[in-house]
Motif scaffolding. Sequence first.
Motif, PDB file in Angstrom:
ATOM      1  N   ALA A  56       0.803  -1.218   0.000  1.00 25.74           N
ATOM      2  CA  ALA A  56       0.000   0.000   0.000  1.00 25.74           C
ATOM      3  C   ALA A  56       0.836   1.268   0.000  1.00 25.74           C
ATOM      4  O   ALA A  56       0.296   2.361   0.173  1.00 25.74           O
ATOM      5  N   THR A  57       2.140   1.146  -0.199  1.00 27.71           N
ATOM      6  CA  THR A  57       3.024   2.310  -0.162  1.00 27.71           C
ATOM      7  C   THR A  57       3.827   2.415  -1.452  1.00 27.71           C
ATOM      8  O   THR A  57       4.126   1.407  -2.096  1.00 27.71           O
ATOM      9  N   SER A  58       4.196   3.642  -1.807  1.00 20.33           N
ATOM     10  CA  SER A  58       4.982   3.839  -3.029  1.00 20.33           C
ATOM     11  C   SER A  58       6.367   3.217  -2.898  1.00 20.33           C
ATOM     12  O   SER A  58       6.869   2.582  -3.829  1.00 20.33           O
ATOM     13  N   MET A  59       7.007   3.388  -1.734  1.00 19.92           N
ATOM     14  CA  MET A  59       8.327   2.787  -1.547  1.00 19.92           C
ATOM     15  C   MET A  59       8.227   1.268  -1.548  1.00 19.92           C
ATOM     16  O   MET A  59       9.092   0.575  -2.088  1.00 19.92           O
ATOM     17  N   GLY A  60       7.185   0.739  -0.932  1.00 22.58           N
ATOM     18  CA  GLY A  60       7.006  -0.701  -0.914  1.00 22.58           C
ATOM     19  C   GLY A  60       6.861  -1.275  -2.305  1.00 22.58           C
ATOM     20  O   GLY A  60       7.458  -2.314  -2.634  1.00 22.58           O
ATOM     21  N   ARG A  61       6.111  -0.623  -3.145  1.00 24.32           N
ATOM     22  CA  ARG A  61       5.909  -1.124  -4.502  1.00 24.32           C
ATOM     23  C   ARG A  61       7.187  -1.033  -5.331  1.00 24.32           C
ATOM     24  O   ARG A  61       7.464  -1.900  -6.154  1.00 24.32           O
ATOM     25  N   VAL A  62       7.968   0.027  -5.117  1.00 23.59           N
ATOM     26  CA  VAL A  62       9.269   0.122  -5.792  1.00 23.59           C
ATOM     27  C   VAL A  62      10.171  -1.029  -5.352  1.00 23.59           C
ATOM     28  O   VAL A  62      10.867  -1.649  -6.172  1.00 23.59           O
ATOM     29  N   LEU A  63      10.165  -1.335  -4.060  1.00 24.73           N
ATOM     30  CA  LEU A  63      10.998  -2.415  -3.537  1.00 24.73           C
ATOM     31  C   LEU A  63      10.500  -3.773  -4.024  1.00 24.73           C
ATOM     32  O   LEU A  63      11.304  -4.657  -4.350  1.00 24.73           O
ATOM     33  N   LEU A  64       9.194  -3.954  -4.095  1.00 24.56           N
ATOM     34  CA  LEU A  64       8.642  -5.197  -4.627  1.00 24.56           C
ATOM     35  C   LEU A  64       8.995  -5.358  -6.106  1.00 24.56           C
ATOM     36  O   LEU A  64       9.289  -6.460  -6.577  1.00 24.56           O
ATOM     37  N   ALA A  65       8.973  -4.259  -6.839  1.00 22.77           N
ATOM     38  CA  ALA A  65       9.329  -4.306  -8.260  1.00 22.77           C
ATOM     39  C   ALA A  65      10.778  -4.705  -8.463  1.00 22.77           C
ATOM     40  O   ALA A  65      11.150  -5.211  -9.527  1.00 22.77           O
ATOM     41  N   GLY A  66      11.603  -4.492  -7.446  1.00 22.54           N
ATOM     42  CA  GLY A  66      13.010  -4.843  -7.541  1.00 22.54           C
ATOM     43  C   GLY A  66      13.312  -6.286  -7.183  1.00 22.54           C
ATOM     44  O   GLY A  66      14.455  -6.736  -7.325  1.00 22.54           O
ATOM     45  N   LEU A  67      12.297  -7.021  -6.718  1.00 27.38           N
ATOM     46  CA  LEU A  67      12.511  -8.421  -6.357  1.00 27.38           C
ATOM     47  C   LEU A  67      12.644  -9.298  -7.593  1.00 27.38           C
ATOM     48  O   LEU A  67      12.032  -9.026  -8.625  1.00 27.38           O
ATOM     49  N   PRO A  68      13.411 -10.379  -7.500  1.00 33.90           N
ATOM     50  CA  PRO A  68      13.393 -11.378  -8.574  1.00 33.90           C
ATOM     51  C   PRO A  68      11.971 -11.933  -8.716  1.00 33.90           C
ATOM     52  O   PRO A  68      11.211 -11.964  -7.736  1.00 33.90           O
ATOM     53  N   GLU A  69      11.624 -12.386  -9.888  1.00 31.54           N
ATOM     54  CA  GLU A  69      10.256 -12.841 -10.146  1.00 31.54           C
ATOM     55  C   GLU A  69       9.789 -13.928  -9.175  1.00 31.54           C
ATOM     56  O   GLU A  69       8.657 -13.845  -8.675  1.00 31.54           O
ATOM     57  N   PRO A  70      10.606 -14.953  -8.854  1.00 33.36           N
ATOM     58  CA  PRO A  70      10.128 -15.969  -7.895  1.00 33.36           C
ATOM     59  C   PRO A  70       9.808 -15.381  -6.520  1.00 33.36           C
ATOM     60  O   PRO A  70       8.818 -15.767  -5.887  1.00 33.36           O
ATOM     61  N   ALA A  71      10.637 -14.429  -6.054  1.00 35.95           N
ATOM     62  CA  ALA A  71      10.400 -13.813  -4.745  1.00 35.95           C
ATOM     63  C   ALA A  71       9.133 -12.966  -4.772  1.00 35.95           C
ATOM     64  O   ALA A  71       8.370 -12.938  -3.792  1.00 35.95           O
ATOM     65  N   LEU A  72       8.896 -12.277  -5.884  1.00 37.10           N
ATOM     66  CA  LEU A  72       7.673 -11.482  -6.001  1.00 37.10           C
ATOM     67  C   LEU A  72       6.448 -12.383  -5.993  1.00 37.10           C
ATOM     68  O   LEU A  72       5.452 -12.094  -5.327  1.00 37.10           O
TER      69      LEU A  72
END
Length: 263
Positions: free
Chosen positions: A142-158
């Motif tokens: 629910a946060t902009s920083m969180g989504r940026v960090l999630l976007a940086g995860l490898p696909e399996p981790a996401l």
Amino acid sequence: MSETPAAHGQYVQSLARGLSVIRAFDADHVSMTLSEVSRRTGLTRATARRFLLTLVELGYMRTDGRNFELTALVLALGYSYLSGQTLPQLAQPLLEDLSRKISESTSASILDGQEIVYVARIHTRRLMRVGIAVGTRFPAYATSMGRVLLAGLPEPALEQYLAEVHLEPLTERTVTDTAVLREEIRRIREAGWAVVDQELEAGLRSVAVPVRGPGGEVIAAINTSMQASLGAGGSTLEEAVAGVLPHLQQASATITAALEARS
């Protein structure tokens, strides 16, 4: 009373003058003529010209024959200091500078499980019902920083995150559909930035960009938060993003470059 460097012969006037020429350039004076530099530094035109041309020769400045501008090489002057600092120490002064430029609160965070954790914070005014400080946690989705960090995860981790997370509606605007969130995260990967409009708290919007490590991996995020009705750069979401995004990207690039210099 202790003596000043000048009083006991340890003061190098030419160095001080050269640094004054560099400091004369700022966000409001990106490009200046010889006369303007002379006026801002208090140096004669002849003296200012010698320093400007020396800086051009060394690569710290460029000129078209009339106007002078600093080059990116000048950033290297600060990297010796920055490279010895931890991520929060690196981010704090840059967030302070960013906050002054855009007149909004700024923050840095890292991902810890399903939450973001604030590691640096500059606030201009109280925007949220819950106070934010270093160590504060919020759900990443629910946060902009969180989504940026999630976007940086490898696909399996996401995919693991999306399979395990419970998307609770924090406001009526919060994304609670996994497919919608997945698509937004993929958009963020392509765009390189995220915006969240009143999903964490009503009346609050934020814009975030990633901070990358020496290997190019996303290791943190920085953001700015603002009132939805008073966004920097204008009242609409698009105007708010346009008003702060370039400043966020510049701050992120500086942190990333400092981390690279330290490695």
